[in-house]
Design an enzyme around this catalytic site. Structure first.
Site, PDB file in Angstrom:
ATOM      1  N   TYR A  40      -1.518  -0.684  10.600  1.00 48.21           N
ATOM      2  CA  TYR A  40      -1.597  -1.003   9.165  1.00 48.21           C
ATOM      3  C   TYR A  40      -0.394  -0.421   8.428  1.00 48.21           C
ATOM      4  O   TYR A  40       0.264  -1.117   7.650  1.00 48.21           O
ATOM      5  CB  TYR A  40      -2.905  -0.450   8.596  1.00 48.21           C
ATOM      6  CG  TYR A  40      -3.110  -0.727   7.115  1.00 48.21           C
ATOM      7  CD1 TYR A  40      -3.447  -2.001   6.666  1.00 48.21           C
ATOM      8  CD2 TYR A  40      -2.994   0.295   6.163  1.00 48.21           C
ATOM      9  CE1 TYR A  40      -3.649  -2.255   5.306  1.00 48.21           C
ATOM     10  CE2 TYR A  40      -3.190   0.051   4.816  1.00 48.21           C
ATOM     11  CZ  TYR A  40      -3.525  -1.232   4.391  1.00 48.21           C
ATOM     12  OH  TYR A  40      -3.723  -1.482   3.047  1.00 48.21           O
ATOM     13  N   SER A  83       0.863  -1.187   0.000  1.00 47.74           N
ATOM     14  CA  SER A  83       0.000   0.000   0.000  1.00 47.74           C
ATOM     15  C   SER A  83       0.897   1.234   0.000  1.00 47.74           C
ATOM     16  O   SER A  83       2.048   1.164   0.457  1.00 47.74           O
ATOM     17  CB  SER A  83      -0.853  -0.001   1.265  1.00 47.74           C
ATOM     18  OG  SER A  83      -1.484   1.246   1.447  1.00 47.74           O
TER      19      SER A  83
HETATM   20  P1  NDP Z   1     -11.054  -6.583   0.606  1.00 47.45           P
HETATM   21  O1  NDP Z   1     -11.496  -6.423   2.018  1.00 47.45           O
HETATM   22  O2  NDP Z   1     -11.998  -6.344  -0.491  1.00 47.45           O
HETATM   23  O3  NDP Z   1     -10.413  -8.035   0.422  1.00 47.45           O
HETATM   24  C1  NDP Z   1      -9.527  -8.561   1.354  1.00 47.45           C
HETATM   25  C2  NDP Z   1      -9.296 -10.014   1.009  1.00 47.45           C
HETATM   26  O4  NDP Z   1      -8.377 -10.571   1.951  1.00 47.45           O
HETATM   27  C3  NDP Z   1     -10.582 -10.815   1.077  1.00 47.45           C
HETATM   28  O5  NDP Z   1     -10.605 -11.734  -0.004  1.00 47.45           O
HETATM   29  C4  NDP Z   1     -10.441 -11.561   2.396  1.00 47.45           C
HETATM   30  O6  NDP Z   1     -11.101 -12.802   2.293  1.00 47.45           O
HETATM   31  C5  NDP Z   1      -8.937 -11.774   2.441  1.00 47.45           C
HETATM   32  N1  NDP Z   1      -8.449 -12.063   3.787  1.00 47.45           N
HETATM   33  C6  NDP Z   1      -8.350 -11.214   4.843  1.00 47.45           C
HETATM   34  N2  NDP Z   1      -7.876 -11.883   5.907  1.00 47.45           N
HETATM   35  C7  NDP Z   1      -7.669 -13.152   5.514  1.00 47.45           C
HETATM   36  C8  NDP Z   1      -7.205 -14.327   6.168  1.00 47.45           C
HETATM   37  N3  NDP Z   1      -6.834 -14.314   7.460  1.00 47.45           N
HETATM   38  N4  NDP Z   1      -7.122 -15.468   5.463  1.00 47.45           N
HETATM   39  C9  NDP Z   1      -7.495 -15.503   4.158  1.00 47.45           C
HETATM   40  N5  NDP Z   1      -7.945 -14.436   3.488  1.00 47.45           N
HETATM   41  C10 NDP Z   1      -8.030 -13.279   4.166  1.00 47.45           C
HETATM   42  O7  NDP Z   1      -9.773  -5.653   0.459  1.00 47.45           O
HETATM   43  P2  NDP Z   1      -8.921  -5.141  -0.804  1.00 47.45           P
HETATM   44  O8  NDP Z   1      -9.175  -5.976  -1.975  1.00 47.45           O
HETATM   45  O9  NDP Z   1      -9.096  -3.701  -0.861  1.00 47.45           O
HETATM   46  O10 NDP Z   1      -7.459  -5.423  -0.216  1.00 47.45           O
HETATM   47  C11 NDP Z   1      -6.574  -6.397  -0.746  1.00 47.45           C
HETATM   48  C12 NDP Z   1      -5.167  -5.965  -0.404  1.00 47.45           C
HETATM   49  O11 NDP Z   1      -4.919  -4.693  -0.980  1.00 47.45           O
HETATM   50  C13 NDP Z   1      -4.890  -5.829   1.089  1.00 47.45           C
HETATM   51  O12 NDP Z   1      -3.629  -6.348   1.385  1.00 47.45           O
HETATM   52  C14 NDP Z   1      -4.930  -4.310   1.308  1.00 47.45           C
HETATM   53  O13 NDP Z   1      -4.133  -3.919   2.383  1.00 47.45           O
HETATM   54  C15 NDP Z   1      -4.371  -3.835  -0.014  1.00 47.45           C
HETATM   55  N6  NDP Z   1      -4.688  -2.445  -0.343  1.00 47.45           N
HETATM   56  C16 NDP Z   1      -5.970  -2.034  -0.578  1.00 47.45           C
HETATM   57  C17 NDP Z   1      -6.236  -0.718  -0.905  1.00 47.45           C
HETATM   58  C18 NDP Z   1      -7.609  -0.199  -1.175  1.00 47.45           C
HETATM   59  O14 NDP Z   1      -7.774   1.038  -1.227  1.00 47.45           O
HETATM   60  N7  NDP Z   1      -8.604  -1.050  -1.388  1.00 47.45           N
HETATM   61  C19 NDP Z   1      -5.148   0.278  -0.975  1.00 47.45           C
HETATM   62  C20 NDP Z   1      -3.850  -0.268  -0.731  1.00 47.45           C
HETATM   63  C21 NDP Z   1      -3.642  -1.568  -0.442  1.00 47.45           C
HETATM   64  P3  NDP Z   1     -12.052 -13.472   3.390  1.00 47.45           P
HETATM   65  O15 NDP Z   1     -12.747 -12.392   4.134  1.00 47.45           O
HETATM   66  O16 NDP Z   1     -12.934 -14.353   2.552  1.00 47.45           O
HETATM   67  O17 NDP Z   1     -11.120 -14.252   4.226  1.00 47.45           O
END
Ligand code: NDP
Length: 252
Positions: free
Chosen positions: A152, A139
């Protein structure tokens, strides 16, 4: 760009950035192993992949903080090899130095940092065989201080050092390690910190003026950057790179 014959393991593929990256890589021909805890959402992503005529994905309902070994074993057992690991699963929390709570810090670091190290370590022997690569989803919060998201920001800064150090360590094995560092991308992540859809939309709108390209990001923006790093032709000489995918936000 083609990923035909390639196998990609994508964590956090049940939502947002990871879901779209899985769909995108599959459209480019990759066989994808998709991981998330929410079975219903993960199956919906798998259905989309199947319905678009892409190779049939493997769904692994798993928690990256607990099931790393099973995730890698099931992927190798099913597809026989691994070319690309996308460490995308991540969570965000709100804290600062005065509200700091150690269990919350651990929760964020377990997901955003420890699971990435564990999964990467388990994948190295397989990636060595294919001269594959790792793409970490960090990020801009790893590069820039942001108020009230202390744990974070620290987790993403740690992840960025992991990308750079492991890129050096794994270069002799011909495994590349790169990172995308997105700015705001429209995904459900904002719901997880209590923002309603309406409030999130308002925030995306307000941020437009702060992004030189005049908009916040879409998941298609991150998917193409992930595919670029994952592709052995486009990025064959790139390793240890932290690529901001932020419409110029960090420059402004
Ligand atoms: P979402 O909340 O839409 O998706 C997060 C994903 O991570 C889900 O599929 C969730 O699946 C999975 N996840 C979280 N914890 C676990 C776990 N313990 N085991 C398995 N799966 C897990 O978020 P984003 O798509 O926005 O984020 C994805 C990445 O991008 C993250 O690392 C975030 O920090 C990064 N990011 C996002 C930004 C944004 O503005 N959206 C900006 C910068 C970085 P489930 O709940 O099914 O387990």
């Amino acid at each position: 760009m083609s990923f035909e014959g390639k196998v990609a393991l994508i964590t956090g593929a049940s939502s947002g950035i990871g879901a779209d990256a899985a769909i995108h890589l599959a459209k480019l021909g990759a066989s994808v192993s998709i991981v998330g805890r929410n079975e219903i959402r993960l199956n919906a992503v798998a259905e989309k992949i199947k319905n678009s005529g892409s190779p049939v994905p493997l769904t692994i309902v798993a928690d990256v903080t607990k099931d790393a070994e099973r995730i890698v074993d099931e992927t190798i057992k099913h597809f026989g090899k691994l070319d690309v690991l996308v460490n995308n699963a991540g969570i965000v929390g709100q804290d600062n130095v005065t509200t700091f709570d150690m269990p919350e810090f651990d929760r964020i670091f377990n997901t955003n940092v420890r699971s990435v190290i564990t999964l990467s370590k388990l994948c190295v022997p397989h990636l060595e065989k294919t001269r594959g690569n790792i793409v970490n989803v960090s990020s801009i919060a790893g590069l820039k201080a942001v108020p009230n998201v202390l744990s974070y920001c620290m987790s993403k800064a740690a992840l960025d050092q992991f990308t750079k150090c492991s890129a050096l360590d794994l270069a002799p094995k011909h495994i590349r390690v790169n990172s995308i560092n997105p700015g705001i991308i429209k995904t459900p992540i904002f719901k997880t910190v209590g923002l309603t859809e309406e409030v999130a939309e308002k925030m995306f709108d307000e941020y437009k003026s702060k992004y030189p390209l005049g908009r916040v990001g879409e998941v298609s923006d991150t998917s193409s950057a992930i595919a670029y790093f994952a592709d052995e032709k486009s990025a064959s000489f790139l390793t240890g790179i932290l690529l901001t995918v932020d419409g110029g936000f960090m420059l402004a």
